[in-house]
Every structure is written in C-alpha cells, then in structure tokens.
Design a protein around this motif. Structure first.
Motif, mmCIF file in Angstrom:
data_model
loop_
_atom_site.group_PDB
_atom_site.id
_atom_site.type_symbol
_atom_site.label_atom_id
_atom_site.label_comp_id
_atom_site.label_asym_id
_atom_site.label_seq_id
_atom_site.Cartn_x
_atom_site.Cartn_y
_atom_site.Cartn_z
ATOM 1 N N PRO A 343 -21.632 51.534 -7.234
ATOM 2 C CA PRO A 343 -21.962 52.786 -7.985
ATOM 3 C C PRO A 343 -20.651 52.720 -8.972
ATOM 4 N N ILE A 344 -21.035 53.512 -9.673
ATOM 5 C CA ILE A 344 -20.202 54.400 -11.309
ATOM 6 C C ILE A 344 -19.939 55.249 -11.051
ATOM 7 N N LEU A 423 -13.770 60.724 -4.918
ATOM 8 C CA LEU A 423 -13.852 59.279 -5.383
ATOM 9 C C LEU A 423 -12.755 58.076 -5.762
ATOM 10 N N TRP A 424 -11.787 58.953 -4.974
ATOM 11 C CA TRP A 424 -10.827 57.325 -4.130
ATOM 12 C C TRP A 424 -11.643 56.335 -3.615
ATOM 13 N N SER A 425 -12.842 57.274 -2.772
ATOM 14 C CA SER A 425 -13.345 56.661 -1.275
ATOM 15 C C SER A 425 -15.004 55.526 -2.481
ATOM 16 N N VAL A 427 -14.156 54.653 -5.254
ATOM 17 C CA VAL A 427 -12.683 53.806 -6.319
ATOM 18 C C VAL A 427 -12.453 52.690 -5.446
ATOM 19 N N ALA A 428 -11.228 52.506 -4.364
ATOM 20 C CA ALA A 428 -10.939 51.901 -3.796
ATOM 21 C C ALA A 428 -11.861 51.025 -1.972
ATOM 22 N N GLU A 429 -13.029 52.161 -1.650
ATOM 23 C CA GLU A 429 -13.546 51.071 -0.756
ATOM 24 C C GLU A 429 -14.892 50.696 -1.413
ATOM 25 N N GLN A 430 -15.252 51.572 -2.137
ATOM 26 C CA GLN A 430 -16.435 50.535 -2.512
ATOM 27 C C GLN A 430 -16.867 50.074 -4.487
ATOM 28 N N ASP A 453 -4.001 61.302 -10.727
ATOM 29 C CA ASP A 453 -3.978 61.972 -10.093
ATOM 30 C C ASP A 453 -4.138 61.965 -8.122
ATOM 31 N N VAL A 454 -6.230 61.327 -8.514
ATOM 32 C CA VAL A 454 -6.599 61.344 -8.251
ATOM 33 C C VAL A 454 -6.522 59.905 -6.827
#
Length: 486
Positions: A343-344, A423-425, A427-430, A453-454
């Motif tokens: 994802p981007i 967004l956290w999903s 960035v951190a998971e995908q 902040d996210v």
C-alpha cells in the motif's frame, strides 16, 4: 594537513549541511587541523548563503594572511578579469533549437484547471513527444525538464537598454579563451537576439556577482560606487532592500544604471549576464513514450512594494501556443514506488498532486490512499472528476481537505489525524510507504508531525520522541519519502 570547510545547504531540510559536517568531523578524526570553524551556508538566511559566507571568509583570510603574508594584494580591486570567451560578429548563422540531450515535444493541451475567478492560474499541459530512436525513457515519479525562453517584448527592451539593437540579428562567433571554458549548454553560431531570448536570464533576479562585474565597466563614479557597494560584504543589507526583496530583474537593474548598461563590452556578455536555468516539473501521467502531462501553477505575485512579478518559466509556459515545439529532457525523481502489493499513502496538497496522478495510473487496482488539500472544492480541486472516478472504481481511497470551505480551516494534516487508526494499520501491519509532495514552507513539517501523532495515538507506550524516531526510521528505510520545493 590544515584545512577549511564551508558547506552549502538549506536549514529547512532534515540533513542540513550533512556532507560538510561529516567531512569536517572525519578530517579532524584523521588528525588534520582546521584553520577556522566550519562554515554552514544556509539558503534560508535573509542574505542567502552569503550571510554565513562573508564572515567565514573574513576569518579565513585573516588566518591565512597571518600564516602566509603577501607583500601586496593578490588581485588589486581595480583589475578587470579577463573575459571567458571571445565574442565577435561574423559567425555562420544557425538559430535553430539546440536539442543536445533533449527530445522535441509539441504542446497539444494547455487547459486551466482552476476556476476562472480563482486567484491562482493552474494549468494542465500535455506535450506530444516527436518520434525518435530511441524514445526517451521515464517512469512514475520522474520529472520533465524545460528551459524557458524570454518573451520578445522583454528581449527588445533589453537590446535597446544595452545598445545592441542595431546588430541584434547579425551572426556571432563565440570562442573560449581557455580549454576549461565551457558554455552552460551547446549554443549554435547565434545572434544577440537568440542569446537574449534563449540563453541569458534577463528577467531573473541578479546575484551579487552581477553587480561586481558591472562595476568594472561603470563610466561614472556615482554608478561605480553604488555597484561596488552592492557587491561588497558591507552592502548586502542595501542589496537586499534594493534587489532581493522587490525581486528586481536584470533588465530593471540595467535601467537604473543608464550610463553603465550601454558600455558593457560584448566580449564580457557571458561573464556579466546569468544563464537561464532549467526548471523541473513532476510528470502527472503514467509512463507513455509519446505523451507527457504536467501540472503547473503559473507564478504571479506582488512584492512588498506592490509590484507584480511573474515566474520566468511559468510566464513562458502560460503564453506558449498549442502547436509550439520545445526541447524537453527527463530526469529521475526522488520518489520511488514500492511493489504493487505494498500500500502507498500519498499526501499532495496543491500541485503536489502531480506525481501522484502518475502513481495511481501506474497502480490500477492497488491499495492507493491520497490526502489532497486545496482552498475550495469549487475553485482549485485539481482533477476532481478523475480522482472521484478512481475512487468509485476502488483504485483510490481519497481524503480531501478544503481549507476555506468551512467555518474552520482544515488541512491535510487534520485529515491524517482523523484517519489515525487506518493509517496505523497500513503502516505498522501492512508496511505501507508514505509519500509527501508539495510546497516546502510549513507543510512537510506539519505532515511529519501529524504522522508522528498517528504513531503516538496508536502506541500509548511511546513518548513523543519515540514517535519522531519511528518516522525517522521510516525515512531511513525509504518508507517515508518527501519531494518538496519552494
């Protein structure tokens, strides 16, 4: 070994003067001795790089002259340097476009994409690339590079100001005086009119060296003293007030020195007048060997003195007629796409959207998330029909911020915080990659803080510093990429 280091940088960037700092530190580690402190030139200084360079050079010369004194000045102030080229009339005339490493591109579309009553004129431009072998290669995130021309009315005024009108269309012979002398790009056996149209930046804001060169030829004491003052370290505040703040052009400066302008020797033209610089524009279309789309904001503003100023390149592009052929080359951009399965997240307020239009077209059906910002949905929502179509087709997840449409101003960083969980999903998971493009004033820092902040909102155990370090690690790993400009 003794050494001195002065770096050229811009403090708005995260790694301000990093190469100079690293070189200075490494030389010291190896046992070398610094003659003076490290100098950190900063384009953000109100005097530009000279704001730090002048005092640093004064320190350096004081140290060097105390260690290695000279019996007399190395170069007296009244000695005129030799010209770089011999210029004379009588060459073989050829005023065609010099293509060198460029291709030929014909303008086929020039469409305003902001409302007619909106203060900002933004254009969608499409160029058709002429058939050639091989066709130029470029991809998503790359740039089209153009070199603008001066407009005919300005060229005529310039030629009259310097007294070259009568011989403006005679062919010239240009010969370097040394093996190391080269032109900024290949020039045919041209005319003065050709050079003033295609080579000399007569509508740009001159640098300090321009005033120094003019001072050598000033026939009057009054003009010579003023030019020397502007080129001196002590006169930089006056130069700022006279030239930099009002964005006074080369042509306007020459008009203010009417005795000096007509006596500039032809052989010194390449030493006195600056060269038109190339401009880079993010390509806003997917890879196609025969067509290139650009998204260009026409630069027009008022100075503190309420004088209207226009960008040299965008002014030229705005009046370029459909059907006109120009020289174009391509340059690699700084943003690189990951594999389609990754994802981007794209943050592109204003014309920052340009490169992202090519990204989405290059990744149909992929996980593409775009945060776009502008003033008003009805005034400057660029490409809204195309973006909404992609959203309907699920090729794009679109989040918009229209800062002037509601009771409170809303920006892309606000939309980012609103989508913190999503967004956290990503960035951190995908393993999503974040791209930021647009104006470099405040936006990049505000957006980076929003992503920090996210991180904090979804990881309460992290401190504010930990969140910033998390984003810094993403930058280092190429998962947070910025391409911003002034």
């Amino acid at each position: 070994m003794e050494f001195a280091v002065f770096g050229l940088g811009d403090s708005s960037y995260q790694k301000f003067n990093f190469p100079a700092k690293r070189l200075f530190r490494r030389l010291q580690q190896l046992g070398a001795h610094a003659l003076v402190r490290r100098g950190d030139g900063d384009d953000q200084h109100y005097l530009g790089v000279d704001g730090q360079l002048d005092p640093w050079l004064e320190e350096l010369w004081d140290v060097m002259l105390s260690k290695w004194p000279l019996p007399r000045p190395a170069v007296p102030d009244d000695v005129v340097p030799d010209p770089t080229f011999d210029v004379s009339f009588g060459g073989t005339q050829d005023t065609g476009v010099v293509v060198d490493d460029k291709c030929r591109a014909t303008l086929v579309v020039s469409e305003r994409i902001t409302a007619a009553d909106h203060f900002q004129d933004v254009r969608h431009l499409r160029f058709a690339i002429e058939e050639q072998d091989p066709l130029p290669a470029w991809g998503p995130g790359d740039c089209a590079v153009l070199r603008p021309c001066n407009l005919a009315a300005d060229v005529n005024e310039f030629l009259a100001t310097v007294g070259w009108t009568d011989r403006a269309d005679e062919s010239l012979y240009i010969e370097p005086r040394s093996t190391g002398a080269t032109l900024a790009w290949p020039v045919p056996s041209a005319t003065l009119r050709w050079l003033c149209t295609n080579y000399f930046d007569i509508m740009g804001v001159p640098r300090r060296s321009f005033f120094e060169m003019l001072s050598y030829f000033a026939p009057s004491v009054e003009e010579r003293d003023k030019l020397r003052e502007f080129s001196s370290a002590a006169g930089q505040d006056d130069l700022l007030a006279y030239c930099m703040r009002p964005r006074r052009t080369v042509l306007e400066v020459l008009g203010d020195f009417p005795r000096t302008a007509p006596v500039i020797p032809l052989s010194y033209a390449f030493d006195v007048f600056p060269v038109i610089a190339e401009r880079s524009f993010s390509i806003s279309s997917a890879e196609c060997p025969r067509a290139v789309d650009l998204t260009v904001a026409i630069v027009e503003y008022k100075t503190l003195m309420q004088r209207v100023r226009r960008g040299v390149c965008t002014r030229w592009l705005a009046q370029l007629p459909v059907g006109q052929t120009v020289a174009m080359r391509f340059a690699r951009g700084t943003m690189r796409l990951p594999p389609a399965a990754t994802p981007i997240v794209m943050v592109g307020p204003g014309t920052g959207i340009a490169a992202f239009m090519s990204f989405v077209q290059s990744r149909p059906g992929a996980d593409n998330y775009l945060f776009f910002g502008c003033r008003s949905e009805s005034k400057d929502f660029y490409y809204q029909e195309q973006l909404r179509q992609w959203a309907a087709e699920e090729s794009l997840h679109l989040f918009c911020a229209f800062s002037r449409d509601g009771p409170a101003k809303v920006y892309v960083q606000d939309r980012i915080r609103e989508q913190a969980r999503l967004l956290w999903s990503l960035v951190a998971e995908q393993g999503a990659v974040i791209f930021v493009s647009g104006n470099a004033n405040r936006m990049p820092d505000d957006v980076r803080q929003a992503f920090a902040d996210v991180v904090s909102m979804n990881s309460p155990q992290m401190s504010a510093d930990d969140a910033q370090n998390y984003i810094a690690c993403m930058v280092k790993d190429g998962r947070y990429q910025e391409e911003c400009w002034y």
